[in-house]
Design an enzyme around this catalytic site. Structure first.
Site, PDB file in Angstrom:
ATOM      1  N   ASN A 128     -29.145 105.913 169.254  1.00 18.22           N
ATOM      2  CA  ASN A 128     -28.715 104.807 168.395  1.00 18.22           C
ATOM      3  C   ASN A 128     -29.866 104.403 167.466  1.00 18.22           C
ATOM      4  O   ASN A 128     -31.003 104.820 167.655  1.00 18.22           O
ATOM      5  CB  ASN A 128     -28.309 103.616 169.280  1.00 18.22           C
ATOM      6  CG  ASN A 128     -27.276 102.718 168.612  1.00 18.22           C
ATOM      7  OD1 ASN A 128     -27.081 102.757 167.400  1.00 18.22           O
ATOM      8  ND2 ASN A 128     -26.629 101.891 169.416  1.00 18.22           N
ATOM      9  N   PHE A 129     -29.555 103.566 166.505  1.00 17.60           N
ATOM     10  CA  PHE A 129     -30.533 102.933 165.612  1.00 17.60           C
ATOM     11  C   PHE A 129     -31.348 103.932 164.779  1.00 17.60           C
ATOM     12  O   PHE A 129     -32.529 103.718 164.522  1.00 17.60           O
ATOM     13  CB  PHE A 129     -31.471 101.990 166.399  1.00 17.60           C
ATOM     14  CG  PHE A 129     -30.739 100.971 167.212  1.00 17.60           C
ATOM     15  CD1 PHE A 129     -29.944 100.022 166.579  1.00 17.60           C
ATOM     16  CD2 PHE A 129     -30.811 100.962 168.603  1.00 17.60           C
ATOM     17  CE1 PHE A 129     -29.236  99.074 167.336  1.00 17.60           C
ATOM     18  CE2 PHE A 129     -30.111 100.013 169.354  1.00 17.60           C
ATOM     19  CZ  PHE A 129     -29.334  99.065 168.721  1.00 17.60           C
ATOM     20  N   LEU A 130     -30.707 105.039 164.386  1.00 16.90           N
ATOM     21  CA  LEU A 130     -31.367 105.957 163.451  1.00 16.90           C
ATOM     22  C   LEU A 130     -31.472 105.262 162.096  1.00 16.90           C
ATOM     23  O   LEU A 130     -30.466 104.833 161.533  1.00 16.90           O
ATOM     24  CB  LEU A 130     -30.530 107.245 163.311  1.00 16.90           C
ATOM     25  CG  LEU A 130     -30.875 108.150 162.129  1.00 16.90           C
ATOM     26  CD1 LEU A 130     -32.291 108.695 162.250  1.00 16.90           C
ATOM     27  CD2 LEU A 130     -29.866 109.292 162.023  1.00 16.90           C
TER      28      LEU A 130
ATOM     29  N   THR B  65     -22.719 107.881 167.852  1.00 18.49           N
ATOM     30  CA  THR B  65     -21.592 107.563 166.975  1.00 18.49           C
ATOM     31  C   THR B  65     -22.109 107.448 165.546  1.00 18.49           C
ATOM     32  O   THR B  65     -23.286 107.157 165.324  1.00 18.49           O
ATOM     33  CB  THR B  65     -20.939 106.214 167.347  1.00 18.49           C
ATOM     34  OG1 THR B  65     -21.949 105.215 167.429  1.00 18.49           O
ATOM     35  CG2 THR B  65     -20.180 106.284 168.644  1.00 18.49           C
TER      36      THR B  65
ATOM     37  N   LEU C  30     -23.323 100.284 171.207  1.00 20.58           N
ATOM     38  CA  LEU C  30     -23.803  99.038 170.589  1.00 20.58           C
ATOM     39  C   LEU C  30     -24.081  99.229 169.104  1.00 20.58           C
ATOM     40  O   LEU C  30     -24.497 100.297 168.687  1.00 20.58           O
ATOM     41  CB  LEU C  30     -25.078  98.579 171.291  1.00 20.58           C
ATOM     42  CG  LEU C  30     -24.888  98.279 172.780  1.00 20.58           C
ATOM     43  CD1 LEU C  30     -26.235  97.983 173.428  1.00 20.58           C
ATOM     44  CD2 LEU C  30     -23.936  97.120 172.988  1.00 20.58           C
TER      45      LEU C  30
HETATM   46  C1  LIG Z   1     -28.831 107.779 158.107  1.00 17.34           C
HETATM   47  C2  LIG Z   1     -30.201 107.954 157.457  1.00 17.34           C
HETATM   48  C3  LIG Z   1     -31.272 107.823 158.513  1.00 17.34           C
HETATM   49  C4  LIG Z   1     -30.239 109.346 156.850  1.00 17.34           C
HETATM   50  O1  LIG Z   1     -31.454 109.496 156.155  1.00 17.34           O
HETATM   51  P1  LIG Z   1     -31.482 110.088 154.664  1.00 17.34           P
HETATM   52  O2  LIG Z   1     -32.831 109.903 154.129  1.00 17.34           O
HETATM   53  O3  LIG Z   1     -30.336 109.479 153.932  1.00 17.34           O
HETATM   54  O4  LIG Z   1     -31.146 111.643 154.857  1.00 17.34           O
HETATM   55  P2  LIG Z   1     -32.177 112.832 155.105  1.00 17.34           P
HETATM   56  O5  LIG Z   1     -32.540 113.449 153.790  1.00 17.34           O
HETATM   57  O6  LIG Z   1     -33.325 112.387 155.926  1.00 17.34           O
HETATM   58  O7  LIG Z   1     -31.297 113.818 155.967  1.00 17.34           O
HETATM   59  C5  LIG Z   1     -30.050 114.308 155.549  1.00 17.34           C
HETATM   60  C6  LIG Z   1     -29.414 115.020 156.712  1.00 17.34           C
HETATM   61  O8  LIG Z   1     -29.223 114.069 157.781  1.00 17.34           O
HETATM   62  C7  LIG Z   1     -27.878 114.109 158.204  1.00 17.34           C
HETATM   63  N1  LIG Z   1     -27.472 112.772 158.589  1.00 17.34           N
HETATM   64  C8  LIG Z   1     -27.312 111.720 157.786  1.00 17.34           C
HETATM   65  N2  LIG Z   1     -26.897 110.656 158.509  1.00 17.34           N
HETATM   66  C9  LIG Z   1     -26.810 111.056 159.779  1.00 17.34           C
HETATM   67  C10 LIG Z   1     -26.405 110.421 160.965  1.00 17.34           C
HETATM   68  N3  LIG Z   1     -26.027 109.140 160.978  1.00 17.34           N
HETATM   69  N4  LIG Z   1     -26.439 111.118 162.107  1.00 17.34           N
HETATM   70  C11 LIG Z   1     -26.822 112.407 162.094  1.00 17.34           C
HETATM   71  N5  LIG Z   1     -27.193 113.081 160.992  1.00 17.34           N
HETATM   72  C12 LIG Z   1     -27.171 112.405 159.848  1.00 17.34           C
HETATM   73  C13 LIG Z   1     -27.119 114.601 156.979  1.00 17.34           C
HETATM   74  O9  LIG Z   1     -25.892 115.156 157.368  1.00 17.34           O
HETATM   75  C14 LIG Z   1     -28.065 115.597 156.394  1.00 17.34           C
HETATM   76  O10 LIG Z   1     -28.009 116.810 157.117  1.00 17.34           O
HETATM   77  P3  LIG Z   1     -27.360 118.148 156.510  1.00 17.34           P
HETATM   78  O11 LIG Z   1     -28.035 118.389 155.215  1.00 17.34           O
HETATM   79  O12 LIG Z   1     -27.646 119.150 157.560  1.00 17.34           O
HETATM   80  O13 LIG Z   1     -25.920 117.815 156.363  1.00 17.34           O
HETATM   81  C15 LIG Z   1     -30.442 106.905 156.328  1.00 17.34           C
HETATM   82  O14 LIG Z   1     -29.515 107.111 155.303  1.00 17.34           O
HETATM   83  C16 LIG Z   1     -30.315 105.482 156.822  1.00 17.34           C
HETATM   84  O15 LIG Z   1     -31.242 104.935 157.400  1.00 17.34           O
HETATM   85  N6  LIG Z   1     -29.131 104.866 156.580  1.00 17.34           N
HETATM   86  C17 LIG Z   1     -28.855 103.511 157.007  1.00 17.34           C
HETATM   87  C18 LIG Z   1     -28.711 103.450 158.494  1.00 17.34           C
HETATM   88  C19 LIG Z   1     -27.684 104.408 159.044  1.00 17.34           C
HETATM   89  O16 LIG Z   1     -26.633 104.649 158.460  1.00 17.34           O
HETATM   90  N7  LIG Z   1     -27.989 104.960 160.233  1.00 17.34           N
HETATM   91  C20 LIG Z   1     -27.128 105.872 160.925  1.00 17.34           C
HETATM   92  C21 LIG Z   1     -26.226 105.152 161.811  1.00 17.34           C
HETATM   93  S1  LIG Z   1     -25.159 106.273 162.614  1.00 17.34           S
END
Ligand SMILES: CC(C)(COP(=O)(O)OP(=O)(O)OC[C@H]1O[C@@H](n2cnc3c(N)ncnc32)[C@H](O)[C@@H]1OP(=O)(O)O)[C@@H](O)C(=O)NCCC(=O)NCCS
Length: 407
Positions: free
Chosen positions: A122-124, A158, A407
């Site tokens: 969680n909390f990515l 999720t 969560l």
């Molecule tokens: C989600 C987040 C961490 C992705 O980071 P980003 O800088 O946009 O994307 P990156 O360039 O680092 O990475 C892109 C890759 O991550 C994957 N990815 C993006 N969101 C993801 C997620 N929630 N879970 C798993 N993989 C994810 C993409 O599919 C892509 O992979 P691919 O090219 O193999 O398809 C960022 O957009 C973020 O912090 N968003 C707000 C919080 C959020 O939505 N968190 C996730 C909750 S589930």
């Protein structure tokens, strides 16, 4: 994605022997370094809170952003037996600013007939200024390595996003409580055939709960709640298996400052509400948690107070033939109806629930409306046929595939 549903459940790749797990952390782009966050240190929880409150999940219109509180994070990230190495941050090497985070906590999952240890991820989150630099895949790989180092080979997570491959998809539903504010902040709107005044009347809840024997859960209830929970969760294809210690942590440790009297159904720093129904013994319980959202750019309001339905159970479910009758549904309408009353008294603006467990059965009666958000469930390194979420699958009713509340 695109594969036929698997005919048999099982892991996708064999579990790695710990000796075969990579020893060194995955490399980060230059100028960044890994940092294990110490969630016991209020300063470091505050750093995670600051990162998430400015950079975590927003709705499609960027009007609302989840604002998990520091107390919530402490509760969510430190269940019994947690591993500190699974609270993983990335810092800027020069000034040590926290710019990315991912976490896991250990859990035991049952998926259909199989039981295994897993990590709940969680909390990515990656700071807005560092997006699209492929930091997310490195965070995911590194937390996976840390999970393997504990001898655990499966995970559950999720996302709103569709990735390969959901085991289930659920929909968010919302039960409006504070109509004037929800309309004002454009969370909801007055339908064409209604007035604001009428809408307020329609969504008004009573001031005190109805069920005889309803009271806040206490320490002495834990053994009975644990038994009731374990038995009830067998209704669902996928569910956590919890120890008594995990039950205590989840339902009692988030109650806030218990020294202070609970005024108007809310204590300072409370994140979790748990109530039982006791008539000689405990027959039912419900719980919900507080997850507010920042209201972005609004002149009058800056916080949407949202309650989210968490776990519940009722022993009505154990009566023979219950799925063919309306008895359980009727009981859940009363039980979750009382949760709505308490949430409203505790000053929540909206009560949210996802189409999992038995939620679909009471959502209409309790005036929940469909949201536009979907929640996809994923299992890492575990194959299973799709689980009933927003839609029924075969003879498994909507929601009944999923008994895990994330969560
Ligand atoms: C989600 C987040 C961490 C992705 O980071 P980003 O800088 O946009 O994307 P990156 O360039 O680092 O990475 C892109 C890759 O991550 C994957 N990815 C993006 N969101 C993801 C997620 N929630 N879970 C798993 N993989 C994810 C993409 O599919 C892509 O992979 P691919 O090219 O193999 O398809 C960022 O957009 C973020 O912090 N968003 C707000 C919080 C959020 O939505 N968190 C996730 C909750 S589930």
């Amino acid at each position: 994605m695109g594969e036929e549903p698997p005919s048999e459940d099982g892991c996708i790749e064999p579990t790695k022997a710990i000796e075969d797990v990579r020893r060194e952390p995955y490399p980060l782009p230059k100028d960044f370094e890994w940092s294990i966050l110490d969630i016991d240190d209020p300063k470091q929880i505050k750093e995670v809170y600051d990162l998430l409150s400015l950079n975590y999940v927003e709705d499609d219109d960027a009007a609302f952003r989840f604002q998990y509180s520091a107390e919530f994070l402490e509760w969510a990230l430190k269940p019994p037996g947690y591993f500190k190495e699974w609270h993983l941050g990335v810092r800027v090497s020069s000034n040590k600013k926290l710019v990315a985070f991912i976490s896991g906590v250990p859990t035991t999952l049952r998926v259909r007939g199989n039981v295994f240890r897993a990590s709940e991820i969680n909390f990515l989150c990656v700071h807005k200024k560092l997006r699209s630099k492929r930091l997310a895949p490195v965070l995911i790989k590194e937390v996976t390595r840390q999970v393997h180092l504990q001898g655990i080979a499966q995970a559950i997570y999720t996302a709103g996003l569709v990735l390969p491959t959901p085991v289930s998809t659920c929909r968010y539903y919302h039960r409006s409580l504070n109509i004037p504010k929800l309309v004002d902040v454009k969370f909801t709107y007055v339908p064409r055939n209604m007035t604001l005044a009428r809408m307020i009347r329609v969504y008004k809840t009573d001031t005190t709960p109805h069920l005889p024997g309803l009271r806040e859960m206490e320490e002495k209830d834990i053994p009975q709640v644990a038994d009731l929970f374990a038995q009830y969760m067998q209704r669902f294809n996928m569910a956590p298996i919890m120890t008594v210690g995990e039950i205590r942590h989840l339902f009692l440790s988030g109650r806030g400052n218990v020294e202070k009297p609970c005024e108007k159904y809310r204590r300072p720093k409370q994140v979790l509400w748990a109530y039982v129904v006791e008539e000689h013994r405990i027959t039912d319980f419900f719980s919900f948690y507080s997850l507010p959202s920042t209201i972005i750019n609004h002149p009058r309001h800056n916080l949407l107070e949202a309650a989210y339905l968490f776990y519940y159970a009722s022993n009505v479910a154990f009566e023979p033939g219950v799925d063919e009758s309306n008895k359980l549904k009727t009981r859940l309408v009363d039980l979750i109806g009382d949760a709505l009353i308490i949430a409203n008294q505790a000053n929540f603006d909206v009560f949210n629930a996802v189409t999992l467990m038995d939620n679909v059965s009471f959502m209409d009666d309790l005036k929940f409306g469909a949201g536009d958000g979907l929640l996809n469930f994923y299992l890492y390194n575990w194959r299973t046929a799709p689980l009933a979420g927003v839609n029924a699958i075969g003879d498994v009713g909507a929601g009944r595939g999923v008994g895990v509340v994330m969560l």
